[in-house]
Design an enzyme around this catalytic site. Structure first.
Site, PDB file in Angstrom:
ATOM      1  N   GLY A  42     -14.840  -9.425  -6.982  1.00 27.56           N
ATOM      2  CA  GLY A  42     -14.786  -8.930  -5.601  1.00 27.56           C
ATOM      3  C   GLY A  42     -15.402  -7.553  -5.467  1.00 27.56           C
ATOM      4  N   LYS A  50     -14.236  -5.018   1.702  1.00 26.25           N
ATOM      5  CA  LYS A  50     -15.104  -3.984   1.142  1.00 26.25           C
ATOM      6  C   LYS A  50     -16.586  -4.350   1.200  1.00 26.25           C
ATOM      7  CE  LYS A  50     -11.704  -1.857  -1.924  1.00 26.25           C
ATOM      8  NZ  LYS A  50     -11.435  -1.322  -3.260  1.00 26.25           N
ATOM      9  N   THR A  85      -9.950  -2.040   2.194  1.00 25.88           N
ATOM     10  CA  THR A  85      -9.518  -2.685   0.952  1.00 25.88           C
ATOM     11  C   THR A  85      -9.742  -4.196   1.065  1.00 25.88           C
ATOM     12  OG1 THR A  85      -7.744  -2.787  -0.691  1.00 25.88           O
ATOM     13  CG2 THR A  85      -7.074  -2.923   1.631  1.00 25.88           C
ATOM     14  N   SER A  98      -0.993   4.138   0.388  1.00 22.84           N
ATOM     15  CA  SER A  98      -1.970   5.068   0.968  1.00 22.84           C
ATOM     16  C   SER A  98      -1.370   6.024   2.001  1.00 22.84           C
ATOM     17  CB  SER A  98      -3.135   4.294   1.574  1.00 22.84           C
ATOM     18  OG  SER A  98      -3.896   3.688   0.551  1.00 22.84           O
ATOM     19  N   SER A 100       0.799  -1.231   0.000  1.00 22.92           N
ATOM     20  CA  SER A 100       0.000   0.000   0.000  1.00 22.92           C
ATOM     21  C   SER A 100       0.834   1.285   0.000  1.00 22.92           C
ATOM     22  CB  SER A 100      -0.937   0.024   1.210  1.00 22.92           C
ATOM     23  OG  SER A 100      -1.700   1.212   1.206  1.00 22.92           O
ATOM     24  N   GLY A 148     -12.500 -10.512 -12.424  1.00 19.28           N
ATOM     25  CA  GLY A 148     -12.721 -10.569 -10.986  1.00 19.28           C
ATOM     26  C   GLY A 148     -14.139 -10.210 -10.587  1.00 19.28           C
ATOM     27  N   ALA A 184     -14.001  -4.623  -5.481  1.00 17.65           N
ATOM     28  CA  ALA A 184     -13.490  -3.676  -6.473  1.00 17.65           C
ATOM     29  C   ALA A 184     -14.197  -3.863  -7.809  1.00 17.65           C
ATOM     30  CB  ALA A 184     -11.983  -3.832  -6.641  1.00 17.65           C
TER      31      ALA A 184
END
Length: 287
Positions: free
Chosen positions: A132, A70, A66, A21, A19, A130, A134
């Site tokens: 998920g 989520k 994340t 962030s 990360s 994907g 996201a």
């Protein structure tokens, strides 16, 4: 906003070794003159309840979420924005004075903002890798931008059936079908390919590409390859897009735009995008 107060924030998820962030938020806080801290709290699934309890009781102002939390974190929200409602996933949380949680999905915003304004997806077809949290946000973003058809590629069609059913219900003007990864043949009718999986991420399958060379090569000349993985900047998928002369969008801009929106939610102020991006690029280049 109390100028004398120190504001605490965190990112929860697992794994978090990749990360960026903290770098982004540190730059944003500095740009806005906010006395804020931002930490990484690695949180496995069985620890999610206790971690949220910790954040509430230790006077955090908010947190980001994340992989893989989520979707389950939505169960703890007392209120949420239209995108959390639409997507069923949350990535930004504000802890209110009464300790209740207000949830937002800034991934949708970040995904759309990173697409150049001269590119139109109206009436076009997407392939999304994907299923998920996201992936749900990306499908919402594509829906918002007028996409007409989405092929969702998944490791297990049966396990993903409920997610796909939900997406069909929420985005009922879009034709959505689920396809087993191993059955991907040609992408010759796809206008935008989006990777929402962690495949290619630093310290996590970083040498692997989620799509075979022949399929990337089969994309139309003007198709876009969009990898939401941002570290490394040039993922195996982006490298293949470059190899086959395809347009591409890296995940870094999406990450910064969604963080910029999160700051705006927390403080009603928007930090400078370029300042945030430069801070991340410097960190990546140094390391």
């Amino acid at each position: 906003m109390d100028s004398e107060k120190k504001y605490k924030f965190a990112l929860i998820g697992y794994p978090l070794g990749h990360s960026m962030s903290p770098i982004i938020y540190k730059a944003a806080f500095k740009d806005l003159g906010i006395d804020g801290s931002y930490e990484l709290l690695a949180t496995e699934s069985e620890d999610l309840v206790n971690q949220i309890k910790y954040l509430r009781t230790n006077k955090y102002f908010g947190f980001n979420v994340t992989i893989p939390h989520k979707v389950p974190t939505t169960l703890f929200l007392s209120e949420f924005d239209e995108y959390v409602d639409l997507v069923g996933a949350v990535n930004t949380v504000k802890i209110k004075d009464d300790m209740s949680l207000a949830g937002y999905n800034t991934d949708v915003w970040g995904f759309c903002e990173a697409i150049p304004k001269d590119i139109s997806l109206k009436g076009k077809k997407a392939a999304v890798l994907g299923t998920g949290g996201a992936s749900r946000a990306i499908c919402a973003g594509l829906y918002k931008m007028g996409i007409s058809e989405i092929d969702i590629y998944t490791r297990n069609v049966i396990n993903s059936s409920q997610t796909v059913k939900t997406l069909r219900e929420r985005f009922n003007t879009v034709k959505i079908q689920s396809i087993q990864n191993t059955l991907m043949n040609s992408l010759e009718d796809v206008d935008i390919l989006v990777n929402t999986t962690p495949v290619g991420m630093k310290n996590y399958s970083e040498d692997n590409c989620p799509v075979e060379n022949k399929n990337i090569e089969s994309l139309p000349k003007d198709a876009i390859v969009y990898d939401i993985v941002y570290n490394p900047l040039r993922t195996p998928l982006i490298s293949k897009a470059i190899l086959y002369n395809k347009k591409y969008i890296c995940g870094l801009d999406m990450l910064i735009y969604q963080a910029q929106r999160a700051i705006e939610i927390w403080f009603d102020k928007k930090p400078d995008f370029k300042t945030m991006k430069i801070s991340v690029l410097e960190e990546i280049l140094i390391n």
